[in-house]
Design a protein around this motif. Sequence first.
Motif, mmCIF file in Angstrom:
data_model
loop_
_atom_site.group_PDB
_atom_site.id
_atom_site.type_symbol
_atom_site.label_atom_id
_atom_site.label_comp_id
_atom_site.label_asym_id
_atom_site.label_seq_id
_atom_site.Cartn_x
_atom_site.Cartn_y
_atom_site.Cartn_z
ATOM 1 N N VAL A 128 79.783 90.161 72.943
ATOM 2 C CA VAL A 128 78.990 90.648 71.814
ATOM 3 C C VAL A 128 77.517 90.323 72.016
ATOM 4 C CG1 VAL A 128 78.589 90.415 69.335
ATOM 5 C CG2 VAL A 128 80.934 90.502 70.223
ATOM 6 N N VAL A 129 77.232 89.082 72.383
ATOM 7 C CA VAL A 129 75.842 88.665 72.561
ATOM 8 C C VAL A 129 75.264 89.276 73.833
ATOM 9 C CG1 VAL A 129 74.290 86.689 72.762
ATOM 10 C CG2 VAL A 129 76.336 86.531 71.340
ATOM 11 N N ALA A 130 76.072 89.344 74.880
ATOM 12 C CA ALA A 130 75.587 89.942 76.132
ATOM 13 C C ALA A 130 75.216 91.398 75.927
ATOM 14 C CB ALA A 130 76.652 89.810 77.219
ATOM 15 N N GLU A 131 76.013 92.111 75.148
ATOM 16 C CA GLU A 131 75.705 93.510 74.851
ATOM 17 C C GLU A 131 74.389 93.611 74.095
ATOM 18 O OE1 GLU A 131 75.649 97.394 74.771
ATOM 19 O OE2 GLU A 131 77.455 96.444 75.597
ATOM 20 N N GLU A 132 74.182 92.722 73.143
ATOM 21 C CA GLU A 132 72.938 92.725 72.373
ATOM 22 C C GLU A 132 71.740 92.425 73.280
ATOM 23 O OE1 GLU A 132 70.851 90.295 68.626
ATOM 24 O OE2 GLU A 132 72.883 89.784 69.308
ATOM 25 N N ALA A 133 71.885 91.420 74.145
ATOM 26 C CA ALA A 133 70.775 91.044 75.025
ATOM 27 C C ALA A 133 70.456 92.151 76.015
ATOM 28 C CB ALA A 133 71.122 89.746 75.763
ATOM 29 N N ALA A 134 71.486 92.721 76.630
ATOM 30 C CA ALA A 134 71.270 93.783 77.617
ATOM 31 C C ALA A 134 70.635 95.002 76.965
ATOM 32 C CB ALA A 134 72.591 94.156 78.285
ATOM 33 N N GLN A 135 71.089 95.333 75.767
ATOM 34 C CA GLN A 135 70.532 96.483 75.073
ATOM 35 C C GLN A 135 69.076 96.239 74.698
ATOM 36 O OE1 GLN A 135 72.000 99.347 74.900
ATOM 37 N NE2 GLN A 135 70.298 100.323 73.812
ATOM 38 N N TRP A 136 68.764 95.005 74.325
ATOM 39 C CA TRP A 136 67.371 94.676 73.991
ATOM 40 C C TRP A 136 66.480 94.851 75.216
ATOM 41 C CZ3 TRP A 136 63.270 91.604 75.185
ATOM 42 C CH2 TRP A 136 62.273 91.478 74.202
ATOM 43 N N VAL A 137 66.926 94.364 76.357
ATOM 44 C CA VAL A 137 66.147 94.509 77.599
ATOM 45 C C VAL A 137 65.998 95.980 77.963
ATOM 46 C CG1 VAL A 137 66.114 94.035 80.079
ATOM 47 C CG2 VAL A 137 66.812 92.239 78.472
ATOM 48 N N ARG A 138 67.099 96.726 77.862
ATOM 49 C CA ARG A 138 67.077 98.140 78.269
ATOM 50 C C ARG A 138 66.185 98.966 77.343
ATOM 51 N NH1 ARG A 138 70.713 99.698 81.801
ATOM 52 N NH2 ARG A 138 72.265 98.184 81.036
ATOM 53 N N THR A 139 66.198 98.644 76.079
ATOM 54 C CA THR A 139 65.416 99.413 75.113
ATOM 55 C C THR A 139 63.936 99.055 75.148
ATOM 56 O OG1 THR A 139 67.330 99.554 73.645
ATOM 57 C CG2 THR A 139 65.170 99.986 72.671
ATOM 58 N N HIS A 140 63.652 97.772 75.199
ATOM 59 C CA HIS A 140 62.265 97.319 75.110
ATOM 60 C C HIS A 140 61.590 97.213 76.470
ATOM 61 C CE1 HIS A 140 63.912 95.977 71.204
ATOM 62 N NE2 HIS A 140 62.677 96.116 70.755
ATOM 63 N N ARG A 141 62.388 97.249 77.555
ATOM 64 C CA ARG A 141 61.861 97.086 78.923
ATOM 65 C C ARG A 141 61.124 95.758 79.054
ATOM 66 N NH1 ARG A 141 65.207 100.024 81.012
ATOM 67 N NH2 ARG A 141 64.033 100.114 82.963
ATOM 68 N N LYS A 142 61.672 94.746 78.399
ATOM 69 C CA LYS A 142 61.097 93.408 78.425
ATOM 70 C C LYS A 142 62.189 92.404 78.814
ATOM 71 C CE LYS A 142 57.485 94.179 74.953
ATOM 72 N NZ LYS A 142 56.945 93.732 73.629
ATOM 73 N N PRO A 143 61.797 91.220 79.283
ATOM 74 C CA PRO A 143 62.787 90.254 79.767
ATOM 75 C C PRO A 143 63.443 89.462 78.648
ATOM 76 C CG PRO A 143 60.574 89.390 80.066
ATOM 77 C CD PRO A 143 60.414 90.792 79.542
ATOM 78 N N ALA A 144 64.655 89.020 78.915
ATOM 79 C CA ALA A 144 65.397 88.175 77.983
ATOM 80 C C ALA A 144 66.121 87.095 78.763
ATOM 81 C CB ALA A 144 66.383 89.003 77.170
ATOM 82 N N PHE A 145 66.485 86.043 78.042
ATOM 83 C CA PHE A 145 67.185 84.897 78.628
ATOM 84 C C PHE A 145 68.462 84.684 77.830
ATOM 85 C CE2 PHE A 145 68.218 80.487 79.309
ATOM 86 C CZ PHE A 145 67.737 80.162 80.573
ATOM 87 N N VAL A 193 79.903 94.423 80.362
ATOM 88 C CA VAL A 193 78.863 94.977 79.493
ATOM 89 C C VAL A 193 77.803 95.752 80.266
ATOM 90 C CG1 VAL A 193 76.889 94.279 78.073
ATOM 91 C CG2 VAL A 193 79.173 93.374 77.589
ATOM 92 N N LEU A 194 77.343 95.205 81.390
ATOM 93 C CA LEU A 194 76.260 95.854 82.135
ATOM 94 C C LEU A 194 76.755 97.094 82.858
ATOM 95 C CD1 LEU A 194 74.448 92.765 83.703
ATOM 96 C CD2 LEU A 194 73.788 94.065 81.672
ATOM 97 N N ARG A 195 75.828 98.001 83.124
ATOM 98 C CA ARG A 195 76.170 99.183 83.902
ATOM 99 C C ARG A 195 76.364 98.808 85.366
ATOM 100 N NH1 ARG A 195 71.485 103.279 82.105
ATOM 101 N NH2 ARG A 195 71.170 103.091 84.356
ATOM 102 N N VAL A 196 77.146 99.582 86.063
ATOM 103 C CA VAL A 196 77.421 99.308 87.470
ATOM 104 C C VAL A 196 76.164 99.470 88.322
ATOM 105 C CG1 VAL A 196 78.776 100.067 89.479
ATOM 106 C CG2 VAL A 196 79.847 99.933 87.230
ATOM 107 N N ASP A 197 75.209 100.282 87.870
ATOM 108 C CA ASP A 197 73.985 100.472 88.645
ATOM 109 C C ASP A 197 72.850 99.563 88.197
ATOM 110 O OD1 ASP A 197 73.422 101.705 86.238
ATOM 111 O OD2 ASP A 197 73.047 103.695 87.086
ATOM 112 N N ASP A 198 73.142 98.567 87.363
ATOM 113 C CA ASP A 198 72.172 97.522 87.051
ATOM 114 C C ASP A 198 72.237 96.476 88.165
ATOM 115 O OD1 ASP A 198 71.340 98.593 84.590
ATOM 116 O OD2 ASP A 198 72.926 97.560 83.479
ATOM 117 N N ILE A 199 71.190 96.348 88.948
ATOM 118 C CA ILE A 199 71.228 95.414 90.073
ATOM 119 C C ILE A 199 71.444 94.001 89.563
ATOM 120 C CG2 ILE A 199 68.707 95.080 90.161
ATOM 121 C CD1 ILE A 199 69.023 95.075 93.264
ATOM 122 N N ALA A 200 72.323 93.257 90.261
ATOM 123 C CA ALA A 200 72.726 91.930 89.792
ATOM 124 C C ALA A 200 72.579 90.915 90.921
ATOM 125 C CB ALA A 200 74.170 91.954 89.291
ATOM 126 N N PHE A 201 71.749 89.909 90.688
ATOM 127 C CA PHE A 201 71.567 88.805 91.621
ATOM 128 C C PHE A 201 72.362 87.624 91.063
ATOM 129 C CE2 PHE A 201 67.806 91.478 91.777
ATOM 130 C CZ PHE A 201 67.632 91.683 93.143
#
Length: 726
Positions: A257-274, A79-87
């Motif tokens: 499905v949920v990961a896509e929703e969460a990632a999109q929410w973070v990317r759109t709102h520029r706010k954190p999610a869990f 789901v995440l982009r390849v250039d989204d840094i991942a720890f």
Amino acid sequence: MDRVSIVHENFLSRVAAQDFPEISGEHDALPQGVALDVFRSQVLSRALDIESRAMQKRGEGFYTIGSSGHEGMAALGQVLRVDDIAFLHYRDAAFQIARAAKAGQAGMMRDMLLSFACASGDPTSGGRHKVLGSRSLMIPPQTSTIASHLPKAVGAAHGIGLARRNRPEHAVLPPDSIAMCSFGDASLNHSTAQGALNAVGWTCVQGIPLPLLFVCEDNGIGISTKTPTGWVKASVSARPGLRYFEADGRDVFAAMVVAEEAAQWVRTHRKPAFLHLKTVRLYGHAGPDVVTSYLPKSEVEAEEAHDPLLYTAAWLVRSGAASPDEVRDIHQGALGDVAEAAREMADVPRLRTADEVMASLIPPKRICASTNGPDVARRREVFGSDAAQLDQPQPMSRLINWALHDILLSHDETLLMGEDVGRKGGNYGVTQKLHSRFGPARVIDTLLDETSILGLAIGLAHNGFIPMPEIQFLAYLHNAEDQVRGEAATLPFFSNGQWTNPMVIRISALGYQKGFGGHFHNDNSIAVLRDIPGVIIACPSSGDEAAKMLRECVRLAREEQRVVVFLEPIALYPMRDLLEPGDGKWMRHYPAPDERIALDTVGVHGDGADLAIVSYANGHYLSRQAQHDLEALGIAARVIDLRWIAPLPHAALLDAIGDRPVLIVDECRRTGGQAEALMALMAENGITSAARLTAEDSFIATGKAYGATLPSREGIVAAAQGILRQ
């Protein structure tokens, strides 16, 4: 049969019988090609786990904490982009494999096997550890992280937002990217995790952009200690500033499905999610772990019945993407491919010598745009009323402040952060006026949490910034020292120099505060810093040298990508006089902006041939006083200022000592202090006439007894006389 074999045989028999767990239908629209790719990532992760245990038994592999049961993390990799840094959590092989597949990168199977084998050809760590990580996939390597990577993930997310307004020369994260950080449910309880979550909420409620996705992989147990039912959701879902999502990570397609929703929410709102993912842990914690020794067999079997590969197989068969035989063939094919590739690992080159192991302790240098100092007009504007005082002698605190002005003017990627560094003006006013002159984006007032302060710096450095975090007092560092030891200093080592986090950590340090604060504000131990490989430690004694050394520290971070600790002796911040009240002999003129003091040098004061006194910081100040007193007694001493605590300037120090007897004055404790290393250096170089005067092995008292356990002017004179009588 062992649990690995049991899980394997259960999978094969249940696929053949089409005995699958119940799955939801909300993701039926997923393209079959994508589904098959995700399954291949999952089974490759499983096959690698199985082979890692076989390699260990053969003596060819050395680490068996695997990802079995956590293969649902392939959802995030897809789901995440390849250039989204991942720890990443150490159970996230499926994420890395899925991300590599998404990026069109072949060879991940062999790369991971090389890591298992600690082969020098391992592209991530060069054979130093079995780690997940990839520079091209934007995955900084992590070792056995127990939440220590969460604070820097917060910093990296903050750095994405800061770079939108002020993009550093070496920035790597796209402005619309997000940061992802994954960890286990047991790690959530660690104080470091709780501090990071608190920092996220504290930051977010102030409207500061923080595009960060936390992923908690909840398998319900931490080695042998169970997580209370419902604990993760109850402790996180209502946190301020943090959007909560949950999904069944055993069902990878539902998780997508949920990961896509969460990632999109973070990317759109520029706010954190869990994102709370339900997972299972198969095979126990690691190779030697016998899970049935602390869990009932019935519980173990119940978990194994929810093997994530069975959930994926159920969807593939139900959707017509693959028949049961084809599912089995993909699974068995991965096992065969991995086993065949692993046979090649027996003879791969491995690290052998100390030099090979240590080759990546020091990160590589990088090319930076040349800077010739700030524009004269801009500099005068920023300095304002201070400009008229630049040619007047000043105490150390003022000269460090001006050096910080020039550094911020010269390099746009430099940032200050810490508790009270902004509006208040920092500890003892050292950072005053910087906030109003450079703004809150470059002089950042943080919450009161040293771990978060250092994590912020580490994460910012991942995106090209040169952070200068401030720790108010040396004693406060102990709350957070693992961020230096376990994160900042180890990153080049475990990434073979591919990843770095350069910074200059400023710490108000050491003793002699005349009765103020006791050992919480007069901490005279730097042993915890001296023990960290690769870290540079600078400790000035006078204001002009402090300014020049601070500039060199920034250069070392910026150009050589080093982690530097700059210890500022608190008692010398306001010091004006040396010998008599009002003599003004410890104030200095501000050096020109291009003046620096290089690493591996010492300061030499006097040509006295009778004795060499070696010290630093407050000890150097006292030694200069004692030098005057000794001269009145007919003893000519040379006083040598170490300046650089680590690495020790061996050659310069020995050259300055010559053939003189040596007195080492160390304001730190006798046990674990700098004097131990210096005495060893003297002995190894044939200097037999050497003695040390140190602080006692004690904490420092408040009140008039503050100096009772510390070296004194009079004590140095007496010790000098004693060594000359020998």
